[in-house]
Write a protein that holds these residues in place. Structure first.
Motif, PDB file in Angstrom:
ATOM      1  N   LEU A 166     -30.603 -31.706  16.663  1.00  0.00           N
ATOM      2  CA  LEU A 166     -30.032 -30.702  15.758  1.00  0.00           C
ATOM      3  C   LEU A 166     -30.650 -30.779  14.357  1.00  0.00           C
ATOM      4  N   ALA A 167     -31.811 -31.402  14.266  1.00  0.00           N
ATOM      5  CA  ALA A 167     -32.501 -31.462  12.976  1.00  0.00           C
ATOM      6  C   ALA A 167     -32.708 -30.049  12.442  1.00  0.00           C
ATOM      7  N   GLY A 168     -32.449 -29.864  11.142  1.00  0.00           N
ATOM      8  CA  GLY A 168     -32.562 -28.538  10.548  1.00  0.00           C
ATOM      9  C   GLY A 168     -31.230 -27.828  10.461  1.00  0.00           C
ATOM     10  N   ASN A 169     -30.262 -28.258  11.263  1.00  0.00           N
ATOM     11  CA  ASN A 169     -28.916 -27.707  11.177  1.00  0.00           C
ATOM     12  C   ASN A 169     -28.118 -28.434  10.101  1.00  0.00           C
ATOM     13  N   GLU A 170     -27.238 -27.694   9.449  1.00  0.00           N
ATOM     14  CA  GLU A 170     -26.233 -28.330   8.605  1.00  0.00           C
ATOM     15  C   GLU A 170     -24.987 -28.517   9.456  1.00  0.00           C
ATOM     16  N   ILE A 171     -24.559 -29.756   9.632  1.00  0.00           N
ATOM     17  CA  ILE A 171     -23.389 -30.070  10.451  1.00  0.00           C
ATOM     18  C   ILE A 171     -22.196 -30.232   9.514  1.00  0.00           C
ATOM     19  N   VAL A 298     -15.823 -36.949  24.530  1.00  0.00           N
ATOM     20  CA  VAL A 298     -16.415 -35.632  24.295  1.00  0.00           C
ATOM     21  C   VAL A 298     -16.331 -35.336  22.807  1.00  0.00           C
ATOM     22  N   ALA A 299     -17.357 -34.690  22.267  1.00  0.00           N
ATOM     23  CA  ALA A 299     -17.351 -34.364  20.841  1.00  0.00           C
ATOM     24  C   ALA A 299     -18.032 -33.028  20.613  1.00  0.00           C
ATOM     25  N   THR A 300     -17.500 -32.277  19.669  1.00  0.00           N
ATOM     26  CA  THR A 300     -18.081 -31.002  19.268  1.00  0.00           C
ATOM     27  C   THR A 300     -18.577 -31.100  17.833  1.00  0.00           C
ATOM     28  N   LEU A 301     -19.832 -30.742  17.644  1.00  0.00           N
ATOM     29  CA  LEU A 301     -20.438 -30.714  16.325  1.00  0.00           C
ATOM     30  C   LEU A 301     -20.523 -29.256  15.882  1.00  0.00           C
ATOM     31  N   ARG A 302     -19.964 -28.961  14.735  1.00  0.00           N
ATOM     32  CA  ARG A 302     -20.000 -27.592  14.196  1.00  0.00           C
ATOM     33  C   ARG A 302     -21.218 -27.459  13.285  1.00  0.00           C
ATOM     34  N   THR A 303     -22.096 -26.527  13.623  1.00  0.00           N
ATOM     35  CA  THR A 303     -23.354 -26.373  12.892  1.00  0.00           C
ATOM     36  C   THR A 303     -23.504 -24.959  12.346  1.00  0.00           C
ATOM     37  N   ASP A 304     -24.430 -24.793  11.395  1.00  0.00           N
ATOM     38  CA  ASP A 304     -24.647 -23.469  10.820  1.00  0.00           C
ATOM     39  C   ASP A 304     -25.605 -22.612  11.646  1.00  0.00           C
ATOM     40  N   LEU A 305     -26.528 -23.240  12.365  1.00  0.00           N
ATOM     41  CA  LEU A 305     -27.517 -22.486  13.123  1.00  0.00           C
ATOM     42  C   LEU A 305     -27.200 -22.416  14.618  1.00  0.00           C
ATOM     43  N   ALA A 306     -26.712 -23.502  15.171  1.00  0.00           N
ATOM     44  CA  ALA A 306     -26.481 -23.577  16.624  1.00  0.00           C
ATOM     45  C   ALA A 306     -25.021 -23.366  17.002  1.00  0.00           C
ATOM     46  N   ASP A 307     -24.178 -23.016  16.018  1.00  0.00           N
ATOM     47  CA  ASP A 307     -22.752 -22.828  16.236  1.00  0.00           C
ATOM     48  C   ASP A 307     -22.130 -24.151  16.691  1.00  0.00           C
ATOM     49  N   ASP A 308     -21.173 -24.110  17.611  1.00  0.00           N
ATOM     50  CA  ASP A 308     -20.557 -25.343  18.101  1.00  0.00           C
ATOM     51  C   ASP A 308     -21.360 -25.901  19.268  1.00  0.00           C
ATOM     52  N   VAL A 309     -21.695 -27.182  19.181  1.00  0.00           N
ATOM     53  CA  VAL A 309     -22.427 -27.859  20.258  1.00  0.00           C
ATOM     54  C   VAL A 309     -21.572 -29.024  20.737  1.00  0.00           C
ATOM     55  N   THR A 310     -21.342 -29.084  22.043  1.00  0.00           N
ATOM     56  CA  THR A 310     -20.460 -30.113  22.605  1.00  0.00           C
ATOM     57  C   THR A 310     -21.246 -31.065  23.492  1.00  0.00           C
ATOM     58  N   VAL A 311     -20.997 -32.353  23.309  1.00  0.00           N
ATOM     59  CA  VAL A 311     -21.616 -33.387  24.143  1.00  0.00           C
ATOM     60  C   VAL A 311     -20.507 -34.211  24.794  1.00  0.00           C
ATOM     61  N   ALA A 312     -20.793 -34.748  25.968  1.00  0.00           N
ATOM     62  CA  ALA A 312     -19.808 -35.569  26.679  1.00  0.00           C
ATOM     63  C   ALA A 312     -20.525 -36.694  27.401  1.00  0.00           C
ATOM     64  N   GLY A 313     -19.796 -37.750  27.689  1.00  0.00           N
ATOM     65  CA  GLY A 313     -20.375 -38.867  28.422  1.00  0.00           C
ATOM     66  C   GLY A 313     -19.376 -39.998  28.551  1.00  0.00           C
ATOM     67  N   LYS A 314     -19.742 -41.010  29.316  1.00  0.00           N
ATOM     68  CA  LYS A 314     -18.878 -42.166  29.482  1.00  0.00           C
ATOM     69  C   LYS A 314     -18.819 -42.943  28.178  1.00  0.00           C
ATOM     70  N   GLY A 315     -17.618 -43.122  27.679  1.00  0.00           N
ATOM     71  CA  GLY A 315     -17.441 -43.719  26.361  1.00  0.00           C
ATOM     72  C   GLY A 315     -17.444 -45.228  26.338  1.00  0.00           C
TER      73      GLY A 315
END
Length: 337
Positions: A166-171, A298-315
């Motif tokens: 997400l480089a270039g995005n403002e999170i 699971v986590a959602t990152l709110r960005t200015d360019l890519a909107d909401d991006v969600t990632v998930a995995g074994k914690g």
């Protein structure tokens, strides 16, 4: 690359195991030849400048409980600091137990390595949640590469994902389920209608919850991760004391049942934004990205360019956390080419 592994519990053994599993592939794919030259635990250390047998390290630990019993190269009466000052290595893997009171001994291990110009990979939330800026400054001033993907979400890719993909995005915010133990308990309570105490006991019997589950169920573990995300992803300068924390121990089957009737689940949600640092039980809509069962994170990152991006995995998990550590090791190696 010569590694020094400080701490040889579940995660340390996992690191040793994945190195054993992937050693030849790493050579072929990246030209990376990993040699573990020193390992420590509470009993002492095993040290061999020519490299230790990763399978024998695990076997020794599991049979005797002491890494100092490693044949021929085991030593007692040495600390992690002694080993770091004596051994020739390239990268420290710091995986001692988390201490949220003062971050020790991990903090001293990390700073000792950095002050010697070594690179560091850690899964340890303690020093990261208490003195993040001090560690970053030490890394920068000593030209050390400092990686800590495994400190948040185990195998869930989030820190490097935010910095690189997400480089270039403002999170502007990160929000999510960051503790697998709590998610497991709440999932079981929702699916079976069981009370909190009974579900916690079952989780402990299965090894999902610790014998002393306080840091997990009272939200402190998730709060540490929120601090790391706030500092690392949002460029804030905060510590654990800045987070509002409420755990799950007061949640009843009745409240979960009531939420389900309205189409909601109760989840322990952590949020990091410039306006809010909080961990608390919240209602999430069934079918939403946060409606995950078991020990998933699971986590959602709110960005200015890519909107909401969600990632998930074994914690959590030995191999899962070690996979994140291995990715950091590879990243350090690639940056040196």
């Amino acid at each position: 690359m010569k590694l020094c592994i400080i701490g040889f519990g579940a995660v340390g053994k996992g690191v040793s195991r994945v190195i054993s599993m992937k050693k030849e592939i790493l050579k072929e794919k990246y030209g990376l030849d990993i040699s573990v030259v020193a390992v420590t635990d509470r009993s002492g250390a095993a040290i061999n400048p020519d490299g230790l047998d990763t399978d024998l390290l695990i076997e020794t630990k599991e049979k005797t409980g002491k890494i100092s019993e490693y044949p021929e190269y085991g030593v007692t009466d040495v600390t992690g600091i002694h080993v770091l000052n004596q051994v020739d290595y390239d990268c420290l893997i710091e995986v001692t137990p988390t201490n949220i009171d003062d971050g020790e001994p991990a903090k001293s291990h990390i700073l000792t390595a950095m002050n010697d110009g070594k690179d560091v990979v850690t899964s340890n939330k303690g020093p990261l949640s208490l003195c993040f800026s001090e560690l970053i400054e030490a890394a920068n001033s000593n030209n050390s590469i400092f990686k800590y993907e495994a400190s948040v979400g185990g195998a869930m890719p989030i820190i490097n994902f935010a910095h690189e993909t997400l480089a270039g995005n403002e999170i502007s915010s990160v929000q999510g389920i960051l503790n697998g133990t709590c998610n497991y308990i709440l999932s079981r309570m929702a699916n079976e209608g069981s009370p909190y105490g009974q579900t916690l006991n079952e989780a402990q019997e299965l090894g999902i919850a610790e014998t002393d589950p306080y840091q997990d169920v009272e939200g402190i573990d998730a709060a540490c991760k929120i601090v790391i995300l706030a500092n690392s992803v949002l460029n804030m300068n905060v510590s654990l004391k800045d987070v509002q924390i409420e755990g799950i121990s007061r949640i009843t089957p009745e409240s979960i049942s009531l939420a389900k009737k309205e189409g909601f689940l109760i989840k322990l949600i952590g949020e990091a934004s410039h306006n809010n640092l909080e961990v608390s039980p919240r209602l999430v809509r069934e079918g939403s990205p946060f409606a995950v069962d078991g020990t998933l994170n699971v986590a959602t990152l709110r960005t200015d360019l890519a909107d909401d991006v969600t990632v998930a995995g074994k914690g959590a998990g030995s191999i899962e956390t070690a996979s994140a550590i291995l990715s950091d090791i590879i990243s350090i190696w690639k940056s040196s080419l």
